[in-house]
Design a protein around this motif. Structure first.
Motif, short mmCIF file in Angstrom:
data_model
loop_
_atom_site.label_atom_id
_atom_site.label_comp_id
_atom_site.label_asym_id
_atom_site.label_seq_id
_atom_site.Cartn_x
_atom_site.Cartn_y
_atom_site.Cartn_z
N ASN A 214 0.83 -1.21 0.00
CA ASN A 214 0.00 0.00 0.00
C ASN A 214 0.86 1.25 0.00
OD1 ASN A 214 -2.45 -1.32 -0.07
ND2 ASN A 214 -2.78 -1.24 2.14
N SER A 215 1.97 1.21 0.70
CA SER A 215 2.86 2.37 0.77
C SER A 215 3.63 2.56 -0.53
CB SER A 215 3.84 2.20 1.93
OG SER A 215 4.80 3.22 1.96
N PHE A 216 4.05 1.46 -1.15
CA PHE A 216 4.91 1.52 -2.35
C PHE A 216 4.11 1.75 -3.63
CE2 PHE A 216 7.77 -0.63 -5.51
CZ PHE A 216 8.86 0.22 -5.36
N GLN A 217 2.90 1.20 -3.71
CA GLN A 217 2.05 1.31 -4.89
C GLN A 217 2.79 0.88 -6.16
OE1 GLN A 217 -1.33 2.14 -5.17
NE2 GLN A 217 -1.28 1.85 -2.95
N PRO A 218 3.07 -0.41 -6.30
CA PRO A 218 3.89 -0.88 -7.42
C PRO A 218 3.19 -0.79 -8.77
CG PRO A 218 2.96 -2.73 -6.21
CD PRO A 218 2.64 -1.50 -5.41
N ASN A 219 4.02 -0.65 -9.82
CA ASN A 219 3.54 -0.79 -11.20
C ASN A 219 3.64 -2.25 -11.66
OD1 ASN A 219 5.47 2.08 -11.49
ND2 ASN A 219 3.24 2.16 -11.74
N PHE A 220 4.58 -2.99 -11.04
CA PHE A 220 4.79 -4.39 -11.41
C PHE A 220 4.97 -5.20 -10.12
CE2 PHE A 220 6.39 -1.74 -14.80
CZ PHE A 220 5.84 -2.31 -15.94
N ILE A 221 4.40 -6.40 -10.11
CA ILE A 221 4.55 -7.30 -8.96
C ILE A 221 5.02 -8.65 -9.49
CG2 ILE A 221 3.42 -8.50 -7.06
CD1 ILE A 221 1.41 -6.22 -6.89
N THR A 222 6.11 -9.15 -8.94
CA THR A 222 6.64 -10.47 -9.29
C THR A 222 6.71 -11.32 -8.03
OG1 THR A 222 7.96 -9.71 -11.18
CG2 THR A 222 8.68 -11.73 -10.10
N GLY A 223 6.29 -12.57 -8.12
CA GLY A 223 6.35 -13.43 -6.95
C GLY A 223 5.99 -14.86 -7.27
N TYR A 224 6.07 -15.70 -6.25
CA TYR A 224 5.64 -17.09 -6.38
C TYR A 224 4.11 -17.13 -6.44
CZ TYR A 224 10.29 -17.73 -4.27
OH TYR A 224 11.63 -17.67 -3.97
N THR A 225 3.58 -18.21 -7.00
CA THR A 225 2.13 -18.37 -7.07
C THR A 225 1.49 -18.21 -5.70
OG1 THR A 225 2.40 -19.93 -8.89
CG2 THR A 225 0.28 -19.94 -7.78
N SER A 226 2.08 -18.83 -4.69
CA SER A 226 1.51 -18.78 -3.34
C SER A 226 1.45 -17.34 -2.82
CB SER A 226 2.32 -19.65 -2.38
OG SER A 226 3.70 -19.35 -2.46
N ALA A 227 2.46 -16.54 -3.13
CA ALA A 227 2.47 -15.14 -2.68
C ALA A 227 1.42 -14.33 -3.43
CB ALA A 227 3.85 -14.53 -2.88
N LEU A 228 1.29 -14.57 -4.72
CA LEU A 228 0.29 -13.85 -5.50
C LEU A 228 -1.13 -14.21 -5.05
CD1 LEU A 228 1.86 -14.05 -9.07
CD2 LEU A 228 2.15 -12.29 -7.32
N GLU A 229 -1.33 -15.46 -4.66
CA GLU A 229 -2.63 -15.86 -4.10
C GLU A 229 -2.91 -15.12 -2.79
OE1 GLU A 229 -4.45 -19.95 -4.72
OE2 GLU A 229 -2.34 -20.37 -4.38
N THR A 230 -1.88 -14.99 -1.96
CA THR A 230 -2.06 -14.31 -0.67
C THR A 230 -2.50 -12.88 -0.86
OG1 THR A 230 -0.43 -15.71 0.47
CG2 THR A 230 -0.86 -13.54 1.43
N ILE A 231 -1.81 -12.13 -1.74
CA ILE A 231 -2.17 -10.72 -1.90
C ILE A 231 -3.51 -10.59 -2.65
CG2 ILE A 231 0.22 -9.96 -1.76
CD1 ILE A 231 0.19 -9.52 -4.78
N ILE A 252 6.88 -16.55 -10.91
CA ILE A 252 8.16 -17.23 -11.09
C ILE A 252 8.25 -18.42 -10.14
CG2 ILE A 252 9.42 -15.17 -11.86
CD1 ILE A 252 10.53 -14.91 -9.02
N SER A 253 9.03 -19.41 -10.52
CA SER A 253 9.49 -20.51 -9.67
C SER A 253 8.44 -21.56 -9.34
CB SER A 253 10.10 -19.99 -8.36
OG SER A 253 11.22 -19.19 -8.64
N GLU A 254 7.17 -21.24 -9.36
CA GLU A 254 6.13 -22.20 -9.04
C GLU A 254 5.19 -22.38 -10.23
OE1 GLU A 254 5.79 -21.10 -4.27
OE2 GLU A 254 4.04 -20.99 -5.54
N PRO A 255 4.55 -23.55 -10.34
CA PRO A 255 3.55 -23.72 -11.39
C PRO A 255 2.42 -22.72 -11.23
CG PRO A 255 4.12 -25.84 -10.42
CD PRO A 255 4.75 -24.78 -9.56
N LEU A 256 1.80 -22.35 -12.35
CA LEU A 256 0.70 -21.40 -12.33
C LEU A 256 -0.54 -22.09 -12.89
CD1 LEU A 256 -0.27 -18.47 -11.83
CD2 LEU A 256 0.37 -17.98 -14.22
N PRO A 257 -1.33 -22.76 -12.05
CA PRO A 257 -2.56 -23.37 -12.55
C PRO A 257 -3.48 -22.33 -13.17
CG PRO A 257 -2.02 -24.16 -10.34
CD PRO A 257 -1.10 -23.01 -10.62
N GLU A 258 -4.18 -22.71 -14.23
CA GLU A 258 -5.01 -21.77 -14.97
C GLU A 258 -6.07 -21.14 -14.08
OE1 GLU A 258 -6.10 -19.42 -18.11
OE2 GLU A 258 -4.34 -20.73 -17.90
N ALA A 259 -6.66 -21.93 -13.18
CA ALA A 259 -7.72 -21.38 -12.32
C ALA A 259 -7.17 -20.28 -11.42
CB ALA A 259 -8.32 -22.49 -11.47
#
Length: 486
Positions: A214-231, A252-259
């Motif tokens: 919230n403080s940084f307000q990114p233009n791009f976010i990169t992470g593992y599938t599990s992290a992207l699910e969390t946010i 990156i680094s983890e499989p990305l299921p289509e769902a």
């Protein structure tokens, strides 16, 4: 004056590298094929002249005319057993590299002022040490700058970022010598003019991630599938509040299921790209801008999709493994290197219009989901918290982590032939890793030293296996897989 000249030179090198890897057009294809063959012949020549290991392996082969299939294959065990003779700088030694990586203060520093070093997680067995020279690191960054997102112009494509740098959030692990951290550890100084980096830990509690994003307000976010699910869950709950400047997300680094990909995209309203790479070739692919596949940077690497007997399979058919040849890293030649990934190359041109081959699907490194209960809150536990502990244990041949209960895990470990493992040392390493991530009073791990870890019916060893089941509040259909790559 010398500093200014060096700065100008570095900036020019980066700009030229990016320009050389801009998305290819039809009129570029002949020149690209010629450049690829030139890289291939140069790799073979350099390896033959500077590596005793390859000089012996290449005996009787005409390196000026041979096909790639005329060359012998190599696996991780062979590479690590012969690492000193593979490295083309004859002053480099495995023991020295291991000592360098054992000191956290060396993270982000070039070994001997010229080499970026990292080790793989060992999720497919023995960890591997990878050495890259500065030109190889520059190539990796140039590929992502040139092909990682749609470009509005081919001439000076990122010029506008000089005046308004992109804000780039990375949610992985804490900085270390693992591959995905290595990419950002050695981020070119001249490229920092174009973007601001925010490095977050996948082990941070959700409220901490939310506060920082919230403080940084990114233009791009990169992470593992599990992290992207969390946010994504935090966004849907209204706690993560982005102001609309987000342009792209990258897995990156983890499989990305289509769902999962569709759920993340629907929540954030941007495309999520999916990168397939590994420490042995970090510039292997760039994520497709229209699908959830990955485009092979085929002038930088050969990726042979083969069956169990190393025979090529047709596009559209999943192979049993791949043979990787890195064409741009001369410090540690990787030539027809076996990786147990089940890869499918699309038989059709990609719908996005790219002329690069499309890696349509990657399987074979899937792990069971681990989870922990922290004061009544269920949290995903990436497998990497355990892998980080094993990176420095060079006597390790095979390992398997089991989740056997709520916050209860077992490490089963076997030693290399003629070597021994110390259960107390393994426990200490794991305890240190768990403590560093704030789980010291949460996770309990038992250590079992075994002679052998038997594979599954598929013939592969599952490095992470949840034999207990999903957390109480999560049905089995909602659990997601974790994967290697780190």
């Amino acid at each position: 004056m010398r500093g200014l000249l060096r700065a100008v030179s570095d900036q020019l090198k980066l700009a030229l590298a990016i320009r050389s890897l801009l998305p290819p057009r039809p009129e570029d294809m002949k020149a690209r094929a010629e450049a690829r063959d030139a890289r291939f012949r140069n790799l073979l020549r350099y390896a033959n002249e500077n590596s005793p290991y390859y000089r012996k392996r290449f005996q009787g082969i005409d390196l000026a005319t041979c096909a790639i299939t005329d060359l012998p294959t190599q696996n991780k065990s062979e590479m690590m057993a012969n690492l000193d003779d593979i490295l083309t700088d004859r002053a480099l030694r495995r023991d020295d590299l291991e000592r360098f990586m054992s000191d956290p203060s060396n993270i982000g520093l070039y070994y001997k002022d010229n080499y970026a070093v990292c080790h793989t997680s060992g999720s497919q067995g023995q960890p591997a040490i990878i050495v890259q020279d500065k030109p190889a690191i520059l190539t990796t960054f140039a590929a992502q700058f040139a092909r990682g997102k749609p470009l509005s112009r081919r001439f000076l494509p990122h010029l506008q970022r000089l005046f308004k740098p992109a804000r780039f959030s990375i949610i992985t692990q804490k900085p270390g010598f693992y591959p995905s951290s290595t990419f950002f550890n050695y981020f070119p100084e001249r490229a920092r003019r174009f973007l601001k980096l925010q490095r977050l830990s996948v082990f941070d509690p959700p409220d901490v991630l939310v506060e920082k994003l919230n403080s940084f307000q990114p233009n791009f976010i990169t992470g593992y599938t599990s992290a992207l699910e969390t946010i994504t869950r935090e966004l849907q709950a209204g706690r993560l509040k982005l102001n609309g400047d987000l342009e792209q997300m990258t897995n990156i680094s983890e499989p990305l299921p289509e769902a999962i990909a569709q759920r993340v995209e629907k929540a954030f309203g941007v495309h999520i790209t999916n990168i397939y790479s590994m420490a042995e070739c970090m510039a292997l692919t760039c994520g497709c801008q229209a699908t959830h596949g990955s485009h092979l940077n085929d002038e930088l690497a050969y990726l042979e999709v083969v069956d169990s007997n190393n025979r090529p399979v047709p596009n559209g058919t999943a192979g049993s493994k791949v043979l990787l040849t890195n064409l741009y890293n001369l410090a540690q030649p990787i030539i027809r290197y076996e990786i147990d990934d089940i890869v499918t190359i699309s038989p059709e041109p990609c719908q996005c219009g790219s002329l690069l081959p499309l890696v349509k699907a990657v399987e074979g490194r899937t792990k069971d989901q681990f989870w922990v209960d922290v004061d009544g809150q269920i949290r995903d536990l990436p497998y990497y918290v355990f892998l980080l502990a094993l990176h420095t244990e060079t006597n390790l041949a095979e390992h398997q982590f089991l989740q056997t209960g709520v916050n209860q895990f077992v490490l089963r470990a076997s030693a290399l032939p003629g070597r021994a493992l110390d259960a107390d040392k393994l426990r200490q390493l794991i305890d240190q890793s768990i403590k560093s991530e704030g789980f010291a009073k949460v996770i309990r791990v038992e250590i079992e030293i075994v002679d052998q870890i038997l594979p599954e019916e598929s013939g592969k060893i599952r490095r992470a296996k949840n034999v207990f089941g999903p957390p109480p509040a999560v049905s089995s259909g909602q659990s997601h897989a974790l994967a290697d790559g780190g």
